[in-house]
Every structure is written in C-alpha cells, then in structure tokens.
Design a protein around this motif. Structure first.
Motif, mmCIF file in Angstrom:
data_model
loop_
_atom_site.group_PDB
_atom_site.id
_atom_site.type_symbol
_atom_site.label_atom_id
_atom_site.label_comp_id
_atom_site.label_asym_id
_atom_site.label_seq_id
_atom_site.Cartn_x
_atom_site.Cartn_y
_atom_site.Cartn_z
ATOM 1 N N SER A 286 -9.813 -25.553 19.542
ATOM 2 C CA SER A 286 -9.197 -24.223 19.489
ATOM 3 C C SER A 286 -10.130 -23.122 19.017
ATOM 4 C CB SER A 286 -7.962 -24.261 18.580
ATOM 5 O OG SER A 286 -8.313 -24.676 17.269
ATOM 6 N N GLY A 287 -11.389 -23.427 18.719
ATOM 7 C CA GLY A 287 -12.292 -22.365 18.305
ATOM 8 C C GLY A 287 -13.420 -22.848 17.426
ATOM 9 N N ARG B 100 -15.225 -21.925 13.359
ATOM 10 C CA ARG B 100 -15.140 -21.209 12.093
ATOM 11 C C ARG B 100 -16.314 -21.635 11.211
ATOM 12 N NH1 ARG B 100 -10.486 -18.845 10.306
ATOM 13 N NH2 ARG B 100 -10.745 -19.616 8.178
ATOM 14 N N PRO C 266 -15.193 -15.831 19.525
ATOM 15 C CA PRO C 266 -14.296 -14.978 20.304
ATOM 16 C C PRO C 266 -13.104 -15.769 20.845
ATOM 17 C CG PRO C 266 -16.582 -14.667 20.968
ATOM 18 C CD PRO C 266 -16.555 -15.857 20.069
ATOM 19 N N GLU C 267 -11.998 -15.068 21.064
ATOM 20 C CA GLU C 267 -10.802 -15.706 21.616
ATOM 21 C C GLU C 267 -11.129 -16.347 22.959
ATOM 22 O OE1 GLU C 267 -6.170 -14.565 22.737
ATOM 23 O OE2 GLU C 267 -7.509 -13.083 21.808
ATOM 24 N N GLY C 268 -10.638 -17.547 23.165
ATOM 25 C CA GLY C 268 -10.892 -18.266 24.406
ATOM 26 C C GLY C 268 -11.955 -19.339 24.285
#
Length: 272
Positions: free
Chosen positions: A47-48, A50, A97-99
């Motif tokens: 999902s991303g 961090r 970034p989103e996506g």
C-alpha cells in the motif's frame, strides 16, 4: 563505554539492569559523549512506503522522538527500474506518492541523503503469508493469570530457513513483536505465542495492560535472514545486529514486505 539509545517504530526500547548481591564493590558506568547518530526506519508494503528519520539520544537524557524532515528520500524498484521521491508529511514521516505500492518478488532500494551524508539499503519483497487464526487464552502463572495470544499463519513447506516478523498493535499503536523462523513450523503452519496482559489490570503498567474493548491487530511479514538476525539481536540485549545500510554509518532498518493482518476485540470475560 559508548552508549546511545534510539526508538524503533515497532516500540523497541533498550533496557540495562545490573543486580549485585553479596559484593562490596560498586560499578560506576561511564557514558562517553558522542555525536548523535542518524536512525532510519523504512518500509515498503503493497500500500505504499514510509520512512522515519531520527537521531540517537544520550543514555542520560530523555528519549527524543522528533522526526527529521530535512532529507532527500527516494525508493527505487530495482526490478522494473522505476523510482519515486518521498515527501515528509505532517507527522514527520516520509511517504511515497499516492498509487505507489510494493510488488512481491521485486527488489527495492532506499536512498536517504541528509547533512552531507548518504545512506542506502536494499530489500526484496517476499511472497506473503496468510494468518489463519488468532486467539487469546488464560495461562496460570505464579503471580497471576496472563492472557496469551496465539497467532497461526502459513509457512511454505517447499523451502527452509523462512523467517517472519510478527507485530501486535493495541488500538493502532505498537504493542508487542517477535521474530520467528520455520524451525517451529509443523504441517505447513507456524503458531507464535505472545504473552500480553495480566488478568489483574491494576498490577499492570500502561505499556502492558490490555483493557476490555481494546482492538488487537496482528500483522505477519516474511523477512530475510538478515532482517531476522537484526531483530533477534535487538531482542537479545539491545545490539543493533547486522548493519542494514551501506554508505555513511547509521542505525535502523529498511524492509520491503508483504503483510497479512487480522484484528479482534479483546474481551477478557470471553477468554477460556
């Protein structure tokens, strides 16, 4: 003796204690002052991404958890060649970034540049496992009954040396964690047992107590042997274990990991 301390996102705290009995000689530990060391805690999931950056804190000072945001942070997908720059959010964490999301089987490279220094680490995202069951059970201990959390998840019998990071969250905040490997597997499954709260909550501190209605979430992520060794070193006495970054010296880790999670509400009256 040089001693510094730093916080880990998985709620790791280094504690030193010495008990002396029947000895007249007192030991006086001298902590030499050194410059703060950069600590990088980064992760890529489906999902991303961090990344948190902090500095170590001298042993005789309160823990400093302020995140640093004056850095250039990027993640490269070394499998398909794509790269993204991460930006610091309101909480001080650098996010993709989103996506953006990790893909199992791809290898990722984290690069951090700050204050004239450069740090880099690589991690392959392994195929995910599946949590099949989690439940609490009261175990009688000499001092009280303790709620033990048992988490069962799948392990690939076709391979050996598989390692996993099991993390427990209490109402969304880090609570417990452990590093396990497939030596404990049986029939394609691993069951990890984690001690949590005492039945008599008045005897528990804030770090340990679970209260009726708390949401308990477990995540399990397959990890490399190096990451397992790193976590095991932390569990066994505060050592930082294998160095996870190349370039200038820093502490911390970078992990690209597929995770599975499961949540339940803690109901002590319903535990058998």
């Amino acid at each position: 003796m040089m001693m510094m301390k730093y916080g880990l996102d998985i709620a790791v705290a280094a504690v030193m204690a010495a008990a002396l009995s029947g000895c007249e000689k007192e030991l006086d530990f001298m902590y030499h002052e050194i410059d703060p060391i950069t600590v990088i805690e980064g992760g890529v999931t489906e999902s991303g991404a961090r990344v948190g950056i902090t500095l170590t804190t001298p042993m005789d000072e309160p823990m400093e958890r302020r995140r640093l945001t004056d850095a250039r942070v990027s993640v490269e997908d070394m499998t398909d060649g794509g790269a993204v720059a991460l930006a610091a959010g309101d909480d001080g964490m650098f996010v993709a970034p989103e996506g953006f999301g990790g893909v199992a089987g791809h290898r990722y490279r984290l690069t951090v540049e700050r204050d004239g220094m450069s740090f880099a680490a690589e991690s392959e995202m392994l195929a995910p496992t599946v949590i099949t069951d989690m439940e609490f059970e009261w175990i009688k201990m000499p001092y009280d009954h303790v709620a033990v959390l048992q988490v069962t998840f799948e392990d690939d019998q076709r391979s050996s040396g598989d390692c996993y990071w099991v993390r427990v969250y209490r109402n969304g905040e880090p609570y417990r964690w452990s590093a396990v490997d497939d030596r404990t597997a049986s029939g394609g499954y691993i069951s990890e047992v984690i001690m949590t709260t005492r039945r008599d909550t008045e005897e528990e501190g804030d770090d340990d107590v679970l209260l009726d209605g708390d949401t308990v979430t477990v995540t399990v992520a397959p990890i490399s042997q190096d990451m397992h060794d790193y976590l095991s070193a932390l569990m066994s006495g505060g050592s930082n274990g294998p160095r996870m970054f190349s370039g200038d010296f820093c502490l911390g880790y970078f992990l690209a990991a597929s995770t599975d999670s499961r949540s339940m509400t803690f109901r002590p009256d319903e535990i058998r």
